[in-house]
Design a protein around this motif. Structure first.
Motif, short mmCIF file in Angstrom:
data_model
loop_
_atom_site.label_atom_id
_atom_site.label_comp_id
_atom_site.label_asym_id
_atom_site.label_seq_id
_atom_site.Cartn_x
_atom_site.Cartn_y
_atom_site.Cartn_z
N LEU A 154 2.66 3.67 -8.63
CA LEU A 154 1.95 2.98 -7.56
C LEU A 154 1.34 3.93 -6.53
O LEU A 154 0.63 3.50 -5.63
CB LEU A 154 2.87 1.98 -6.86
CG LEU A 154 3.22 0.73 -7.66
CD1 LEU A 154 4.31 -0.06 -6.95
CD2 LEU A 154 1.98 -0.13 -7.86
N GLY A 155 1.65 5.23 -6.63
CA GLY A 155 1.06 6.21 -5.72
C GLY A 155 2.01 6.81 -4.71
O GLY A 155 1.60 7.61 -3.88
N ARG A 206 -0.05 0.63 3.00
CA ARG A 206 -1.32 1.21 2.54
C ARG A 206 -1.02 2.62 2.06
O ARG A 206 -0.50 3.45 2.80
CB ARG A 206 -2.35 1.24 3.65
CG ARG A 206 -3.71 1.77 3.19
CD ARG A 206 -4.78 1.65 4.26
NE ARG A 206 -5.03 0.24 4.55
CZ ARG A 206 -4.88 -0.31 5.76
NH1 ARG A 206 -4.50 0.41 6.78
NH2 ARG A 206 -5.12 -1.59 5.93
N ARG A 237 -2.85 5.67 -0.62
CA ARG A 237 -3.96 6.11 -1.49
C ARG A 237 -5.10 5.08 -1.56
O ARG A 237 -5.53 4.68 -2.62
CB ARG A 237 -3.44 6.43 -2.88
CG ARG A 237 -2.43 7.55 -2.87
CD ARG A 237 -2.27 8.12 -4.24
NE ARG A 237 -1.19 9.09 -4.26
CZ ARG A 237 -1.35 10.39 -4.01
NH1 ARG A 237 -2.52 10.86 -3.70
NH2 ARG A 237 -0.32 11.20 -4.06
N ASP A 238 -5.58 4.62 -0.42
CA ASP A 238 -6.73 3.73 -0.31
C ASP A 238 -6.54 2.33 -0.88
O ASP A 238 -7.51 1.66 -1.21
CB ASP A 238 -7.97 4.37 -0.94
CG ASP A 238 -8.39 5.63 -0.21
OD1 ASP A 238 -8.16 5.72 1.00
OD2 ASP A 238 -8.94 6.54 -0.86
N TYR A 239 -5.32 1.89 -1.06
CA TYR A 239 -5.10 0.50 -1.44
C TYR A 239 -3.80 0.01 -0.80
O TYR A 239 -3.03 0.79 -0.25
CB TYR A 239 -5.09 0.29 -2.96
CG TYR A 239 -3.94 0.90 -3.69
CD1 TYR A 239 -2.81 0.16 -3.99
CD2 TYR A 239 -3.97 2.23 -4.11
CE1 TYR A 239 -1.74 0.71 -4.68
CE2 TYR A 239 -2.91 2.79 -4.80
CZ TYR A 239 -1.81 2.03 -5.08
OH TYR A 239 -0.76 2.59 -5.75
N GLU A 240 -3.60 -1.30 -0.86
CA GLU A 240 -2.42 -1.90 -0.24
C GLU A 240 -1.48 -2.44 -1.30
O GLU A 240 -1.93 -2.97 -2.32
CB GLU A 240 -2.84 -3.02 0.72
CG GLU A 240 -3.63 -2.47 1.89
CD GLU A 240 -4.15 -3.53 2.81
OE1 GLU A 240 -4.16 -4.72 2.44
OE2 GLU A 240 -4.54 -3.17 3.93
N VAL A 241 -0.19 -2.29 -1.06
CA VAL A 241 0.84 -2.74 -1.99
C VAL A 241 2.01 -3.32 -1.20
O VAL A 241 2.35 -2.80 -0.14
CB VAL A 241 1.31 -1.58 -2.91
CG1 VAL A 241 1.92 -0.46 -2.12
CG2 VAL A 241 2.24 -2.06 -3.97
N CYS A 242 2.56 -4.42 -1.69
CA CYS A 242 3.74 -5.04 -1.07
C CYS A 242 4.99 -4.55 -1.78
O CYS A 242 5.02 -4.50 -3.01
CB CYS A 242 3.69 -6.56 -1.21
SG CYS A 242 2.84 -7.36 0.12
#
Length: 101
Positions: free
Chosen positions: A55-56, A78, A80-85
């Motif tokens: 996931l980064g 946030r 690496r330029d994206y969002e994750v829950c």
């Protein structure tokens, strides 16, 4: 903030305040805080560590806490330029340092 290959220094700017430079869990950061990942530790669950890595959440990556759900779980990050829950149990596995606000 050394050991992050400069990624964390570039992310911060004038007016940022370093809250804590000691290693801590990603789950302990408040909304709006940013920190650099230093590693992922998943005791007995290598699949969790691998998933977080995919996931980064890799060493040197800058993570920002975007917001928490009303009951504090899950939390939106946030990276690496994206969002994750992530659930709190997953975020506990990510070690960060150099928290900024």
């Amino acid at each position: 903030m050394s050991g992050t290959d400069g990624a964390f220094e570039e992310a911060g700017g004038p007016g940022t305040v370093v809250i804590d430079a000691l290693p801590r869990s990603l789950a302990n950061l408040a909304p709006g805080a940013r920190a650099a990942v230093i590693g992922v530790v998943a005791d007995g669950e290598p699949a969790v560590a691998r998933r977080l890595h995919d996931l980064g959440f890799t060493p040197g990556a800058v993570v920002e806490v975007v917001r928490r759900a009303p009951l504090r779980d899950p939390v939106l990050y946030r990276v690496r330029d994206y969002e994750v829950c992530l659930r709190r149990a997953q975020a506990e596995c990510v070690r960060v340092t150099g928290a900024q606000r």
